[in-house]
Scaffold this motif. Structure first.
Motif, PDB file in Angstrom:
ATOM      1  N   ASP A  24       0.880  -1.192   0.000  1.00 40.47           N
ATOM      2  CA  ASP A  24       0.000   0.000   0.000  1.00 40.47           C
ATOM      3  C   ASP A  24       0.907   1.228   0.000  1.00 40.47           C
ATOM      4  OD1 ASP A  24      -0.801  -0.436   3.540  1.00 40.47           O
ATOM      5  OD2 ASP A  24       0.906   0.531   2.586  1.00 40.47           O
TER       6      ASP A  24
ATOM      7  N   TYR B 191       1.737   3.261   2.041  1.00 40.41           N
ATOM      8  CA  TYR B 191       2.200   3.702   3.356  1.00 40.41           C
ATOM      9  C   TYR B 191       3.264   2.750   3.898  1.00 40.41           C
ATOM     10  CZ  TYR B 191      -2.242   5.983   2.534  1.00 40.41           C
ATOM     11  OH  TYR B 191      -3.287   6.676   1.948  1.00 40.41           O
TER      12      TYR B 191
ATOM     13  N   HIS C  62      -0.724   0.171  11.283  1.00 37.22           N
ATOM     14  CA  HIS C  62      -1.705   1.171  10.857  1.00 37.22           C
ATOM     15  C   HIS C  62      -2.949   0.438  10.366  1.00 37.22           C
ATOM     16  CE1 HIS C  62       0.797   1.219   6.877  1.00 37.22           C
ATOM     17  NE2 HIS C  62      -0.129   0.311   6.763  1.00 37.22           N
TER      18      HIS C  62
ATOM     19  N   HIS D  81      -2.478  -3.483   9.224  1.00 36.23           N
ATOM     20  CA  HIS D  81      -1.127  -3.969   8.921  1.00 36.23           C
ATOM     21  C   HIS D  81      -0.232  -3.733  10.129  1.00 36.23           C
ATOM     22  CE1 HIS D  81      -2.252  -2.837   4.515  1.00 36.23           C
ATOM     23  NE2 HIS D  81      -2.762  -4.003   4.883  1.00 36.23           N
TER      24      HIS D  81
HETATM   25 ZN   LIG Z   1      -0.070  -0.974   5.214  1.00 35.25          ZN
END
Ligand SMILES: [Zn+2]
Ligand SMILES: O=C1CC=C(NS(=O)(=O)c2ccc(-c3ccccc3)cc2)CC1=O
Ligand SMILES: [Ca+2]
Ligand SMILES: [Zn+2]
Length: 166
Positions: A70, A72, A83, A99
């Motif tokens: 992702d 991030y 997160h 995650h």
């Molecule tokens: Zn993530």
């Protein structure tokens, strides 16, 4: 002094899936800690959290480090521990997902490492639509406050989740 990030799960049944486990913990031990984290919230809202072992679940939970699929990426040891994505309502499959930073050392028992149950309970709060609380004693406080034995959901969090799902 809770906050909401916008959106909530409308279905009564919310599914979740634990995709993997970190090297330091046994997969079933991880599932057990996460089950307990869901139970913390389930007690107070008219929703049922159901674990699925395959396929797409509402809340997909996985351990990853740095870039993990992702926009991030995690930051290596310390710093961000995990997160989660709120139920924004766009129908994006990442909504609700949690995650955990695999660069951290999670534990389910000792007091020195990062307690997986507590971090999972905090992140699930986000998955359900809660933002951070200004109450430093709340589970949804922005800062990890260390594990305490026989954890009880603080009152501010009960108010927060019940105003969203009550
Ligand atoms: Zn993530
Ligand atoms: O909203 C965010 C963005 C930043 C985060 N930082 S973190 O991963 O270091 C983190 C901070 C506090 C907690 C926490 C707070 C209270 C109780 C249990 C955990 C969990 C993770 C985690 C998080 O949930
Ligand atoms: Ca980290
Ligand atoms: Zn948070």
């Amino acid at each position: 002094r809770f906050s909401h990030s916008g959106g909530r799960w409308e279905e009564r049944k919310i599914t979740y899936r634990v995709l993997n486990a970190p090297p330091e913990l046994n997969y079933d031990v991880v599932r057990e800690a996460i089950r307990r984290a869901f139970n913390v919230w389930q007690t107070f809202i008219p929703r049922d959290f159901v674990e699925v072992a395959s396929g797409q679940a509402d809340i997909m939970m996985k351990f990853g480090e740095y870039h993990h699929g992702d926009p991030y990426p995690f930051d290596g040891p310390s710093g961000t521990l995990a997160h989660a994505f709120g139920p924004f309502g766009y129908g994006d499959p990442i909504e609700g997902d949690v995650h955990f930073d695999d660069s951290e050392t999670f534990s389910v028992r000792t007091f020195d490492d990062i307690n997986l149950f507590l971090v999972a309970a905090h992140e699930i709060g986000h998955s359900l639509g809660l933002g951070h609380s200004q109450d430093s004693t709340a589970l949804m406080a922005p800062f990890y406050s260390g594990y305490q034995p026989n954890f009880e959901l603080p009152y501010d969090d009960i108010l927060g989740i019940q105003t969203l799902y009550g």
